[in-house]
Design a protein around this motif. Structure first.
Motif, PDB file in Angstrom:
ATOM      1  N   LEU A  56      20.941   2.548  -3.115  1.00 18.75           N
ATOM      2  CA  LEU A  56      22.235   2.745  -2.979  1.00 18.75           C
ATOM      3  C   LEU A  56      22.871   2.771  -1.644  1.00 18.75           C
ATOM      4  O   LEU A  56      22.394   2.885  -0.555  1.00 18.75           O
ATOM      5  CB  LEU A  56      22.527   4.406  -3.319  1.00 18.75           C
ATOM      6  CG  LEU A  56      21.826   4.744  -4.758  1.00 18.75           C
ATOM      7  CD1 LEU A  56      21.987   6.324  -4.999  1.00 18.75           C
ATOM      8  CD2 LEU A  56      22.688   4.117  -5.936  1.00 18.75           C
ATOM      9  N   ASN A  82      33.174   7.891  -2.890  1.00 18.61           N
ATOM     10  CA  ASN A  82      31.820   6.892  -2.551  1.00 18.61           C
ATOM     11  C   ASN A  82      30.706   7.448  -1.982  1.00 18.61           C
ATOM     12  O   ASN A  82      30.177   6.849  -1.149  1.00 18.61           O
ATOM     13  CB  ASN A  82      32.381   5.597  -2.015  1.00 18.61           C
ATOM     14  CG  ASN A  82      31.296   4.345  -2.093  1.00 18.61           C
ATOM     15  OD1 ASN A  82      30.504   4.616  -3.032  1.00 18.61           O
ATOM     16  ND2 ASN A  82      31.215   3.372  -1.023  1.00 18.61           N
ATOM     17  N   ILE A  84      27.234   8.868  -1.574  1.00 14.51           N
ATOM     18  CA  ILE A  84      25.825   8.489  -2.010  1.00 14.51           C
ATOM     19  C   ILE A  84      24.838   9.497  -1.821  1.00 14.51           C
ATOM     20  O   ILE A  84      23.683   9.662  -2.625  1.00 14.51           O
ATOM     21  CB  ILE A  84      25.097   7.366  -1.997  1.00 14.51           C
ATOM     22  CG1 ILE A  84      24.940   7.067  -0.351  1.00 14.51           C
ATOM     23  CG2 ILE A  84      26.215   6.006  -2.175  1.00 14.51           C
ATOM     24  CD1 ILE A  84      24.241   5.899   0.220  1.00 14.51           C
ATOM     25  N   VAL A 103      25.153  11.999  -7.786  1.00 14.84           N
ATOM     26  CA  VAL A 103      25.039  12.352  -6.189  1.00 14.84           C
ATOM     27  C   VAL A 103      23.900  13.033  -5.871  1.00 14.84           C
ATOM     28  O   VAL A 103      23.741  14.180  -6.336  1.00 14.84           O
ATOM     29  CB  VAL A 103      26.334  12.685  -5.507  1.00 14.84           C
ATOM     30  CG1 VAL A 103      26.292  13.227  -4.227  1.00 14.84           C
ATOM     31  CG2 VAL A 103      27.432  11.868  -5.801  1.00 14.84           C
TER      32      VAL A 103
END
Length: 421
Positions: A56, A82, A84, A103
């Motif tokens: 990721l 965004n 991760i 997440v």
């Protein structure tokens, strides 16, 4: 533990184990820890991780506790879409939205040596000269520490000078005048003297700089000292000031320098008279300063500068003193001018077209004697040898930029102390 320290440890990868696992026990491999973001938004940008056999790429947010994600109201903030990886010191609650967004949460509590936390807490709590005083020794000073500090200081000064240049339409001579006035004012009158200099269009200085009486009259009149003359010389200065005010349509503004807490040689009237003499003696002052290749050439410019003869037996207007001698610039005062005004200006002037200017300016610092003040005395108590202005200016700058504000996490010495587990 606080968030600032946690970010520091993540950025410098200070962990006793890199066998990371998420809160569900799945291994996490950090391929790229990301770029530390000191602005708003996620703490680390453009990171890369491998988890559950998937790579990721995105951003990482750090918190002391998982629940801080909610307290900081990140859920609906588009800047945090965004993410991760959520890195926390202590995992105290599950974040429901992370399940939907896949997440991962990484708890670091067992990956950080507790001695680092205790060292940091000691640094920021101790009321000492510098936070790390009890842990410090000169061997912890990194290589090129002083040079790097000086260049940081010069860059900061350069920003201020470039702002003044923009205001004065790139007139380096005018900016030199403003910053020389600042240095001549010392700590008490620095900003006041700079205000006086900025109120005077430099074209006026250029037109009267061969006439010391007029220059003094201009400085003394704007300072409000000529309204009630006490002797013949003051009457001459007042007539000249009235003439200059009418001729050049000077603004009707009075700025009052301070005498309080100053030794007589540093009285503002003495310093302004010396500043006037500097411009009388050197009609091409800026070019002389810029072309000077060493400190001896700079000393030649300033060594014979003195207040006018009126001040030989006076420190105040109209009052005779028991001391009768010319008020000449001392070597220590010349050093202050060189350090505070000349070197920053030379650096700013040359930095865009002379790749070697940084090294040249550093050599100037190495050739100047160190100052003497309470900050440096305290550094000397820690067994630091201060031989030149390179060391003294560096240590003063470092104390004010890092130690005084307990900015230990951005300090190269603090970094070495925290890493020594």
């Amino acid at each position: 533990m606080n968030e600032k320290l946690l970010q520091y440890l993540w950025n410098f990868k200070v962990f006793n184990s890199f066998d990371f696992k998420d809160t569900l026990g799945n291994p996490i491999e950090i391929l790229n820890f990301g770029k530390w973001n000191t602005n708003s938004g996620p703490d680390f940008l453009m990171a890369t991780i491998r988890t559950k056999n998937v790579i990721l790429v995105g951003n990482i947010e750090l918190h002391v506790k998982s629940s801080d994600w909610i307290f900081h109201q990140h859920s609906n903030d588009p800047n945090y879409q965004n993410i991760i990886l959520h890195v926390v010191f202590q995992h105290d609650i599950e974040i429901e939205e992370f399940d939907v967004q896949n997440v991962t949460t990484l708890e670091l509590k067992n990956c950080i040596d507790t001695s680092i936390i205790s060292k940091y807490e000691k640094l920021i709590k101790e009321n000492l000269f510098i936070p790390c005083e009890d842990l410090f020794d000169p061997s912890k000073i990194p290589f090129n520490f002083h040079e790097e500090n000086i260049l940081k200081k010069l860059q900061e000064k350069s920003v201020s000078i470039e702002e003044d240049l923009e205001q004065s339409k790139n007139n380096f001579e005018a900016v030199l005048f403003h910053h020389l006035a600042y240095s001549f004012g010392l700590k008490v009158n620095a900003f006041i003297f700079k205000q006086i200099a900025e109120r005077i269009n430099f074209s006026v200085i250029n037109k009267i700089r061969q006439n010391k009486t007029q220059l003094e009259a201009l400085f003394f009149g704007i300072s409000g000292w000529l309204e009630q003359p006490l002797d013949n010389q003051m009457e001459i200065w007042k007539r000249e000031f009235d003439f200059l005010t009418a001729k050049f349509q000077l603004p009707a503004i009075t700025i009052h320098p301070k005498f309080l807490r100053l030794r007589p040689p540093n009285f503002p009237n003495i310093r302004l008279s010396q500043l006037a003499d500097l411009y009388v003696q050197h009609q091409n002052l800026f070019s002389k300063i810029i072309s000077a290749e060493n400190t001896n050439q700079l000393y030649e410019i300033f060594k014979n500068i003195k207040a006018s003869e009126y001040w030989d037996d006076k420190f105040n207007f109209g009052k005779t003193s028991n001391h009768n001698q010319p008020k000449i610039l001392s070597k220590e005062f010349i050093n202050i001018i060189i350090l505070n005004t000349i070197l920053p200006l030379k650096y700013t002037y040359h930095k865009y077209h002379n790749e070697e200017i940084s090294e040249q300016i550093i050599n100037f610092y190495k050739s100047l004697s160190p100052e003497k003040n309470s900050i440096l005395k305290n550094w000397e108590k820690l067994n630091i040898k201060i031989k030149t202005s390179l060391e003294s200016q560096s240590l003063i700058y470092h104390f004010k930029s890092n130690c005084e504000t307990k900015n230990c996490l951005n300090c190269s010495i603090g970094f070495k102390i925290l890493k020594e587990i």
